[in-house]
Design a protein around this motif. Structure first.
Motif, mmCIF file in Angstrom:
data_model
loop_
_atom_site.group_PDB
_atom_site.id
_atom_site.type_symbol
_atom_site.label_atom_id
_atom_site.label_comp_id
_atom_site.label_asym_id
_atom_site.label_seq_id
_atom_site.Cartn_x
_atom_site.Cartn_y
_atom_site.Cartn_z
ATOM 1 N N ILE A 2 0.842 -1.186 0.000
ATOM 2 C CA ILE A 2 0.000 0.000 0.000
ATOM 3 C C ILE A 2 0.876 1.234 0.000
ATOM 4 N N GLU A 3 0.632 2.109 -0.951
ATOM 5 C CA GLU A 3 1.357 3.378 -0.984
ATOM 6 C C GLU A 3 0.617 4.381 -0.120
ATOM 7 N N ALA A 6 -2.451 5.864 -1.423
ATOM 8 C CA ALA A 6 -3.614 4.990 -1.538
ATOM 9 C C ALA A 6 -4.409 4.922 -0.242
ATOM 10 N N MET A 7 -3.833 5.383 0.844
ATOM 11 C CA MET A 7 -4.526 5.339 2.126
ATOM 12 C C MET A 7 -5.559 6.453 2.187
ATOM 13 N N TYR A 14 -13.563 3.897 5.241
ATOM 14 C CA TYR A 14 -12.879 2.832 5.979
ATOM 15 C C TYR A 14 -12.996 1.542 5.182
ATOM 16 N N ASP A 15 -11.875 1.073 4.673
ATOM 17 C CA ASP A 15 -11.815 -0.195 3.955
ATOM 18 C C ASP A 15 -11.040 -1.163 4.834
ATOM 19 N N THR A 17 -10.148 -4.083 4.431
ATOM 20 C CA THR A 17 -9.137 -4.898 3.753
ATOM 21 C C THR A 17 -7.803 -4.175 3.617
ATOM 22 N N GLN A 18 -7.789 -2.866 3.862
ATOM 23 C CA GLN A 18 -6.555 -2.091 3.792
ATOM 24 C C GLN A 18 -6.001 -1.740 5.164
ATOM 25 N N GLN A 19 -6.587 -2.290 6.208
ATOM 26 C CA GLN A 19 -6.144 -2.000 7.563
ATOM 27 C C GLN A 19 -5.036 -2.976 7.967
ATOM 28 N N HIS A 22 -5.973 -6.392 9.560
ATOM 29 C CA HIS A 22 -6.548 -7.331 8.604
ATOM 30 C C HIS A 22 -5.450 -7.952 7.738
ATOM 31 N N MET A 23 -4.539 -7.108 7.255
ATOM 32 C CA MET A 23 -3.464 -7.619 6.399
ATOM 33 C C MET A 23 -2.521 -8.533 7.181
#
Length: 156
Positions: A2-3, A6-7, A14-15, A17-19, A22-23
């Motif tokens: 993640i750049e 992109a955050m 709030y996604d 899948t990008q937290q 979660h990752m």
């Protein structure tokens, strides 16, 4: 990867899948699947393996010392110790200095199993990190240590 651009920068976006949590969970699940597949002939779980490794590295340990060294909670480590003892991989004995204190010790069978498991463990780590180049592997190790509070911060 993640750049920063992109955050999301708004509080109402709030996604999950990008937290980071979660990752990390997904990476850990992948790692455990690899571990379970590669370690299956030994019938060791990852927590049992780390417990045996700690006993080999530190020598005889109390349950409290195992909890601290493995980062596994008291109830879980108790079950792990019981299963490893039942398999003859560790033994319980009285502490020489305090007869009330119970110590866990690796047995010869535990040492033999660890010797056989170490090449598998290296292969498990290699497969977990397969998508990372050498510099990324070093960076990941540093960042994970820093997140755990083990690495010096750049602000120190």
């Amino acid at each position: 990867m993640i750049e920063a651009s992109a955050m999301p920068n708004t509080s109402d976006t709030y996604d999950v899948t990008q937290q980071v949590g979660h990752m990390l969970r997904k990476v850990y699940q992948r790692h455990l699947a690899i571990f379970n597949e590669r370690a299956s002939p030994t019938a060791l779980t990852s927590v049992q393996f780390v417990t045996l490794c700690i006993l080999r590295d530190l020598g005889d340990c109390s349950q409290a010392e195992l909890v601290r060294a493995t980062a596994v909670d008291q109830a879980t480590i108790r079950g792990v110790v019981n299963r490893l003892k039942a398999r003859g991989l560790l033994e319980l004995k009285k502490d020489a200095g305090d007869g009330r204190k119970v110590m866990m010790a690796l047995t010869d069978e535990g040492r033999i199993l660890l010797d056989a498991m170490y090449p598998k463990a290296r292969a498990i780590s290699e497969e977990t990190l397969i998508h990372l180049n050498p510099a990324e592997r070093i960076a990941l190790s540093f960042l994970l240590s820093k997140m755990m509070g083990d690495a010096p911060s750049s602000q120190d």
